[in-house]
Design a protein around this motif. Structure first.
Motif, mmCIF file in Angstrom:
data_model
loop_
_atom_site.group_PDB
_atom_site.id
_atom_site.type_symbol
_atom_site.label_atom_id
_atom_site.label_comp_id
_atom_site.label_asym_id
_atom_site.label_seq_id
_atom_site.Cartn_x
_atom_site.Cartn_y
_atom_site.Cartn_z
ATOM 1 N N PHE A 76 -38.110 55.634 42.467
ATOM 2 C CA PHE A 76 -38.029 55.901 41.217
ATOM 3 C C PHE A 76 -37.423 54.904 40.714
ATOM 4 C CE2 PHE A 76 -36.216 57.259 37.163
ATOM 5 C CZ PHE A 76 -37.274 57.389 36.665
ATOM 6 N N SER A 77 -35.983 54.600 40.789
ATOM 7 C CA SER A 77 -35.030 53.822 40.349
ATOM 8 C C SER A 77 -35.498 52.277 40.339
ATOM 9 C CB SER A 77 -33.671 53.946 40.710
ATOM 10 O OG SER A 77 -33.458 53.910 42.185
ATOM 11 N N THR A 78 -35.942 51.771 41.905
ATOM 12 C CA THR A 78 -36.187 50.578 42.077
ATOM 13 C C THR A 78 -37.595 50.030 41.355
ATOM 14 O OG1 THR A 78 -35.322 50.855 44.113
ATOM 15 C CG2 THR A 78 -37.022 49.074 43.715
ATOM 16 N N LEU A 79 -38.567 50.848 41.136
ATOM 17 C CA LEU A 79 -39.859 50.713 40.567
ATOM 18 C C LEU A 79 -39.560 50.438 39.092
ATOM 19 C CD1 LEU A 79 -42.308 52.521 42.390
ATOM 20 C CD2 LEU A 79 -42.021 50.011 42.594
ATOM 21 N N VAL A 80 -38.788 51.597 38.436
ATOM 22 C CA VAL A 80 -38.278 51.452 37.082
ATOM 23 C C VAL A 80 -37.496 50.254 36.908
ATOM 24 C CG1 VAL A 80 -37.197 52.562 34.977
ATOM 25 C CG2 VAL A 80 -38.625 53.975 36.528
ATOM 26 N N GLY A 81 -36.299 50.188 37.654
ATOM 27 C CA GLY A 81 -35.566 48.777 37.458
ATOM 28 C C GLY A 81 -36.290 47.461 37.485
ATOM 29 N N LEU A 82 -37.339 47.370 38.437
ATOM 30 C CA LEU A 82 -38.262 46.149 38.486
ATOM 31 C C LEU A 82 -38.773 45.667 37.468
ATOM 32 C CD1 LEU A 82 -39.135 43.646 40.204
ATOM 33 C CD2 LEU A 82 -41.001 45.229 41.324
ATOM 34 N N LEU A 83 -39.431 46.925 36.585
ATOM 35 C CA LEU A 83 -40.258 46.555 35.661
ATOM 36 C C LEU A 83 -39.660 46.423 34.289
ATOM 37 C CD1 LEU A 83 -42.961 49.491 36.139
ATOM 38 C CD2 LEU A 83 -43.181 47.057 36.604
ATOM 39 N N VAL A 84 -38.436 46.982 34.068
ATOM 40 C CA VAL A 84 -37.516 46.711 32.919
ATOM 41 C C VAL A 84 -36.958 45.406 33.280
ATOM 42 C CG1 VAL A 84 -35.455 47.320 32.046
ATOM 43 C CG2 VAL A 84 -36.970 49.109 32.550
ATOM 44 N N ALA A 85 -36.350 44.882 34.424
ATOM 45 C CA ALA A 85 -35.912 43.739 34.460
ATOM 46 C C ALA A 85 -36.932 42.484 34.269
ATOM 47 C CB ALA A 85 -35.284 43.725 35.681
ATOM 48 N N THR A 86 -38.168 42.937 34.580
ATOM 49 C CA THR A 86 -39.067 41.679 34.466
ATOM 50 C C THR A 86 -39.515 41.579 33.137
ATOM 51 O OG1 THR A 86 -40.107 42.155 36.615
ATOM 52 C CG2 THR A 86 -41.443 41.089 35.225
ATOM 53 N N ALA A 87 -39.485 42.580 32.345
ATOM 54 C CA ALA A 87 -39.728 42.584 30.856
ATOM 55 C C ALA A 87 -38.792 41.900 30.250
ATOM 56 C CB ALA A 87 -39.826 44.187 30.285
ATOM 57 N N LEU A 88 -37.446 42.248 30.528
ATOM 58 C CA LEU A 88 -36.237 41.524 30.004
ATOM 59 C C LEU A 88 -36.338 40.040 30.150
ATOM 60 C CD1 LEU A 88 -33.532 44.021 30.256
ATOM 61 C CD2 LEU A 88 -34.798 43.999 28.365
ATOM 62 N N SER A 89 -36.644 39.595 31.454
ATOM 63 C CA SER A 89 -36.770 38.217 31.882
ATOM 64 C C SER A 89 -37.662 37.451 30.923
ATOM 65 C CB SER A 89 -37.135 38.183 33.343
ATOM 66 O OG SER A 89 -37.086 36.868 33.682
ATOM 67 N N MET A 90 -38.974 38.209 30.843
ATOM 68 C CA MET A 90 -40.014 37.555 30.088
ATOM 69 C C MET A 90 -39.594 37.455 28.847
ATOM 70 S SD MET A 90 -43.108 39.703 31.907
ATOM 71 C CE MET A 90 -44.468 39.262 30.657
ATOM 72 N N LEU A 91 -38.735 38.090 28.243
ATOM 73 C CA LEU A 91 -38.398 37.970 26.860
ATOM 74 C C LEU A 91 -37.660 36.551 26.464
ATOM 75 C CD1 LEU A 91 -36.915 41.621 25.707
ATOM 76 C CD2 LEU A 91 -38.887 40.440 25.031
ATOM 77 N N THR A 92 -37.166 35.964 27.577
ATOM 78 C CA THR A 92 -36.462 34.581 27.442
ATOM 79 C C THR A 92 -37.393 33.779 27.576
ATOM 80 O OG1 THR A 92 -36.017 34.439 29.854
ATOM 81 C CG2 THR A 92 -34.628 35.732 28.374
ATOM 82 N N ASP A 93 -38.651 33.851 27.757
ATOM 83 C CA ASP A 93 -39.991 32.744 28.129
ATOM 84 C C ASP A 93 -40.715 32.799 26.777
ATOM 85 O OD1 ASP A 93 -41.788 31.319 29.158
ATOM 86 O OD2 ASP A 93 -41.915 32.442 31.124
ATOM 87 N N ARG A 94 -40.665 31.516 26.151
ATOM 88 C CA ARG A 94 -41.918 31.458 24.984
ATOM 89 C C ARG A 94 -43.026 31.772 25.308
ATOM 90 N NH1 ARG A 94 -40.725 25.664 22.542
ATOM 91 N NH2 ARG A 94 -42.352 26.471 20.997
ATOM 92 N N ALA A 95 -43.504 31.357 26.633
ATOM 93 C CA ALA A 95 -45.103 31.817 26.808
ATOM 94 C C ALA A 95 -45.446 33.274 26.943
ATOM 95 C CB ALA A 95 -45.261 31.229 28.481
ATOM 96 N N ALA A 96 -44.120 34.251 26.931
ATOM 97 C CA ALA A 96 -44.607 35.573 26.909
ATOM 98 C C ALA A 96 -45.122 35.981 25.421
ATOM 99 C CB ALA A 96 -43.464 36.307 27.339
#
Length: 280
Positions: free
Chosen positions: A195-215
């Motif tokens: 549970f924690s790994t899958l949720v953490g991966l999705l949340v961290a990916t979303a936050l990383s994408m917020l730094t990308d203008r292409a997103a």
């Protein structure tokens, strides 16, 4: 305990000449490129935690085969951490927030080591090793997964990492059993880890994408999200393999990867291996 195969420690180095990695290196895909960057960012601190969790029980390991396996495991994990740190520096220069993710991961795992029971840290290590071995099997065994990564040095480091995760997938588990770890702790730790790994991966990916203008291009973002959900790791079969760990009496060798190891050791490090020139 049955004799184990020797776990090789390969002296290897990957190369990232300037300009060889595109900004979205996973076939131009936005979500998958960020997700792989997040995974690489957590590896250095994760590998240190794994080594620490296993080594703290070294005085209780008397079986010579397991002692040898722990040495191989440790050598491989040290190398994984080093090579992913180098990759992360290149990802950082490309605009990925990997340093922030590395720091957060380091703090979280340091707190776990400091305050959680040692046996829980070992149970968590064994659970995460099953997680990485499952991902490794998807990469090595599924051509569609490899195709989505493209042809670049990130693909190369992930193939090497996947091979070695498969080689040492049972070591932390065997140490856990040797030191008297309970089935109850093992199973509940894995349930929380999934549970924690899958949720953490999705949340961290979303936050990383917020730094990308292409997103912020809605059409590109929606296309990329649709592609990401077709990534073979997010399948029912993969979830079932992760959940297999929660069966009473489970052992990592219940999932036989012998053929994958034979094939990929030759493909990567045989006489004409794809990564033979990376060996030092």
């Amino acid at each position: 305990m049955e004799p184990v195969n020797l776990i090789p420690v390969r002296r290897i180095g990957f190369r990232y000449p300037p300009g060889t990695l595109k900004r979205h290196y996973a076939q131009g895909d936005l979500v998958l490129s960020h997700m792989l960057a997040v995974m690489s960012a957590v590896f250095p601190a994760g590998e240190e935690f794994f080594i620490r969790s296993v080594q703290q029980f070294s005085d209780q390991i008397t079986d010579p085969n397991l002692k040898a396996a722990v040495r191989g495991f440790t050598g491989q994990e040290v190398t994984h951490g080093r090579e992913h740190r180098l990759l992360n520096e290149h990802l950082y220069l490309m605009g990925y927030p990997v340093r922030t993710i590395e720091r957060l991961t380091q703090r979280t795992l340091d707190l776990t080591s400091r305050y959680a029971p040692d046996r829980y840290s070992l149970a968590l290590t064994a659970a995460l090793e099953h997680f990485t071995a499952t991902a490794a099997e998807q990469l090595l065994g599924n051509p569609k997964t490899r195709e989505m990564l493209g042809e670049n040095e990130v693909r190369s480091i992930l193939l090497w990492h996947a091979l070695e995760e498969t080689e040492h997938k049972a070591v932390a588990f065997d140490v856990y059993q040797t030191v008297g770890g309970t089935e109850r702790m093992r199973i509940w730790t894995m349930r929380w880890t999934i549970f924690s790994t899958l949720v953490g991966l999705l949340v961290a990916t979303a936050l990383s994408m917020l730094t990308d203008r292409a997103a912020y291009n809605p059409l590109r973002l929606l296309r990329s999200i649709a592609t990401a959900w077709r990534f073979p790791f997010f399948t029912l079969a993969t979830l079932e393999q992760l959940m297999a760990y929660t069966r009473t009496g489970f052992h990592p060798t219940d999932i036989d990867n012998t053929e994958l190891l034979i094939v990929w050791r030759d493909k990567l490090f045989g006489q004409d291996g794809q990564l033979a020139d990376r060996l030092k």
